[in-house]
Design an enzyme around this catalytic site. Structure first.
Site: not given
Ligand code: F6R
Length: 242
Positions: A138, A143
């Site tokens: 995503h 999603e």
């Molecule tokens: C957050 C967002 C999400 C995150 C993704 C990765 O604003 O849009 O798409 O970039 O879930 O999250 P991390 O960096 O926590 O692995």
């Protein structure tokens, strides 16, 4: 597509901060699209340091965030509003009125989504959009699905995203089930995209996103069609590719 391979998370964060800084220095009135999550925290720390040292000036910068949970108050520690003020906005000289996030507590969420699109349009679009990537591919909260979403919309979070994000909450049941997210169309209209990725657990999805067929089942795969994507990823994240 440019791919920068970095040694580790810190190196990724410094490289990404340099790219964002270059944008801000060259185009001080830029509109930056921002992400939350673990991945950009190091970059935000670096940007705060550069601002503190007087090297980067955010006084004319505008920002729009990718997404926000539905139902969490802004003061809630896990709201993305709280995240952004904690990790970046309180540490740089950005003007409060230049910062935009979707309001996940709006009574009329459909209207909130169309208003958010209108805000981005009024700003003249996004100059540089920062993205992380979820383990299911995503981007924002778009999603895996049978079709790419277009505009800002309300999303039902998947079980895998709820599980992944439960690490930030006391218990899994506390994770909101819905979010407001920019659509894939909104993201793809950004003039430049900066995708950050760190860690071995993301290597397979990064490989599929960048090199497998473009398919809404891997939302990030659409980035292959964007004319100006820069990927900054550490060697663990790139281990399935190079
Ligand atoms: C957050 C967002 C999400 C995150 C993704 C990765 O604003 O849009 O798409 O970039 O879930 O999250 P991390 O960096 O926590 O692995």
């Amino acid at each position: 597509m440019k791919i920068f391979k970095t040694r580790d998370y810190n190196d990724m964060s410094r490289t990404a901060a340099n790219i964002v800084s270059a944008q801000v220095i060259l185009f001080p009135k830029s509109v930056l699209g921002l992400a939350t999550g673990d991945t950009p925290i190091g970059m935000y720390n670096q940007l705060a340091k550069k601002c503190d040292q007087g090297d980067v000036d955010f006084c004319a910068i505008k920002t729009v965030n990718l997404d926000e949970y539905v139902g969490l108050a802004r003061e809630h520690e896990q709201s993305y509003y709280y995240f952004m003020w904690t990790h970046l906005f309180n540490k740089i000289n950005i003007k409060r009125e230049n910062v935009f996030l979707p309001n996940g507590q709006a009574n009329d969420l459909e209207k909130e989504c169309s208003d958010y699109e209108a805000i981005i349009e009024r700003m003249g679009g996004i100059d540089l959009q920062v993205l992380g990537i979820g383990c299911n591919g995503h981007i924002g909260f778009n999603e895996p699905s049978s079709a790419f979403t277009k505009n800002t919309h309300v999303v039902n979070l998947t079980e895998s995203t709820i599980s992944a994000n439960s690490r930030f909450f006391d218990k899994k049941e506390d994770v909101p089930k819905r979010a407001v997210s920019m659509g894939i169309g909104t993201i793809m209209q950004a003039r430049r995209i900066l995708l950050l990725c760190s860690g071995k657990q993301k290597s397979e999805i990064l490989y599929q996103s960048l090199y497998a067929d473009i398919d809404p089942i891997i939302p990030a795969s659409i980035l292959q069609l964007h004319p100006n994507v820069t990927v900054v990823a550490d060697q663990d994240a790139l281990s399935a590719i190079v």
